[in-house]
Design an enzyme around this catalytic site. Structure first.
Site, short mmCIF file in Angstrom:
data_model
loop_
_atom_site.label_atom_id
_atom_site.label_comp_id
_atom_site.label_asym_id
_atom_site.label_seq_id
_atom_site.Cartn_x
_atom_site.Cartn_y
_atom_site.Cartn_z
N ASP A 292 27.32 57.86 76.85
CA ASP A 292 27.56 56.58 77.94
C ASP A 292 28.71 55.97 77.32
O ASP A 292 29.91 55.52 78.31
CB ASP A 292 26.45 55.93 77.79
CG ASP A 292 25.56 56.15 78.87
OD1 ASP A 292 25.28 57.31 79.32
OD2 ASP A 292 24.76 55.08 79.45
N LYS B 126 23.11 60.80 60.87
CA LYS B 126 22.81 59.46 59.93
C LYS B 126 22.39 59.90 58.72
O LYS B 126 21.12 59.58 58.37
CB LYS B 126 22.00 58.54 60.81
CG LYS B 126 21.71 57.33 60.25
CD LYS B 126 23.08 56.22 60.34
CE LYS B 126 22.62 54.89 59.66
NZ LYS B 126 23.80 54.13 59.69
MG MG Z 1 21.86 58.86 79.11
#
Ligand code: MG
Ligand code: IPM
Length: 362
Positions: free
Chosen positions: A255, A195
């Site tokens: 994820d 970022k």
């Molecule tokens: Mg995790």
């Protein structure tokens, strides 16, 4: 070869999925003539229940004597479990963070691969999936927000919480080198995610990654802002080979990447240091809601065990055999409920482990 393992079943579905990985490993060692010497270690909630703390000094000293750790998962339901009445540093997850730090496991590898048999479980449209995708998320695991100073205090009568995002150039350099090394054995592309339009730590990250890239002229490097990367992962996941990123971004993006491969129950992981020692665990959590019901998908843990054979013991053939056995079982149409599709055969955790173990051929 003798494989000295610390086995940490952990909490929730941990014991069930580790049992299946052990089953597969036992089969591998039997066929290939190796020997497992396993030390079972309690960690997380299981250790809190037994000893009042999530990772004891004794547990850590047993772990240090082994060559690798095979782990299930730690943690419980934060809303209902008494473990979460404890102060943060005594909770199950604190043990995992401490273990990562104590063993200096700075390089976390999370391969996100779409099996062709699981295309139906992928939530993306066919034209986005194309001929599938195969990426490796390289997450820095012992720095950043997870390990910076934190506190909650009153400032002028206002309760204020602070977490600190710190990285030094050495921490960035070592994970970047790992990412380039791994890209060299794959499709030779690194996408470094940061970022840098906002954070100083990201600007340093970018600078150091560019320095490291100079030693790897055969690898192409691209930088991507993390918000854009989150979008690109669902818009065009095929563009990625190795994604290199800091701890918190890697937690979130891995994820997301797992979900586009169909299920978090398929995502394995390896956490490595500068030696051959590694911690191998599925990327998913302890899923207390489905624990003990024989429905959890053991494949991520079994694939983590394959990573262990490859990275800690250099047993490439054995690792490939496990991976092939997983693929074969999927091809034959066996599915746990998280990846179940029409026309397939639904099996439980233990049956899935049996099926994979039976297909190890040597
Ligand atoms: Mg995790
Ligand atoms: C992971 C997990 C852990 C993390 C938790 C359990 C502390 O989400 O391994 O991705 O955030 O690193």
């Amino acid at each position: 070869m003798r494989l000295k393992l610390a086995v940490i079943p952990g909490d929730g579905i941990g014991p069930e999925i580790v049992r299946e990985a052990r089953k597969v490993l036992d089969r591998v060692t039997e066929i290939y003539g190796h020997e497992i010497q396993a030390a079972e270690v309690l960690m997380g909630g299981a250790s809190i229940d037994a000893f009042g703390e999530p990772l004891t000094r004794e547990a850590l000293s047993v772990i240090r004597k082994q060559d690798a750790i095979l782990m299930g998962s730690v943690g419980g339901n934060a809303a209902t479990s008494p473990w979460y009445q404890l102060p943060p540093q005594k909770r199950p997850e604190a043990a995992l963070l401490r273990l990562r730090k104590e063993m200096n496991l700075f390089a976390n590898l999370r391969p996100a691969y779409l099996y062709k048999e699981l295309r139906g479980a992928c939530p993306l449209r066919d034209e986005i999936i194309g001929d599938g995708f195969d990426m490796m998320i390289m997450r820095e695991l012992t720095g950043g927000l997870y390990f910076g100073e934190r506190k909650t205090e009153e400032r002028d009568g206002v309760v204020t919480a602070v977490d600190t995002l710190v990285y030094n150039e050495n921490e960035i350099r070592r994970i970047a080198k790992r990412a380039f090394d791994i890209a060299g054995k794959r499709r030779k592309k690194v996408c470094s995610v940061d970022k840098a339009n906002v954070l100083d730590s990201s600007r340093l990250w970018r600078r150091v990654v560019e320095e490291v890239a100079k030693d790897y002229p055969q690898i192409s490097l691209e930088h991507m802002l993390v918000d854009n990367c989150a979008m690109q992962l669902v818009k065009d996941p095929r563009q990625f080979d190795v994604i290199l990123t800091e701890n918190m971004f890697g937690d979130i993006l891995s994820d997301e990447a797992s979900m586009v491969t169909g299920s978090i129950g398929m995502l394995s992981s390896a956490s490595l240091n500068d030696t051959k020692f590694g911690l191998y665990e599925p990327s998913g959590g302890s899923a207390p809601d489905i624990a003990g019901k024989d429905v959890a998908n053991p494949i991520a843990t079994i694939l983590s065990a394959a990573m262990m054979l490859r990275y800690s013991f250099d047993l490439d053939r054995e690792a490939a055999d496990v991976e092939r056995a997983v693929e074969q079982v999927l091809e034959e149409g066996y599915r746990t409920s998280d990846i179940m599709a029409e026309g397939c055969t639904l099996v439980g955790t233990a049956a899935m482990g049996d099926l994979i173990a039976e297909r190890i051929q040597g």
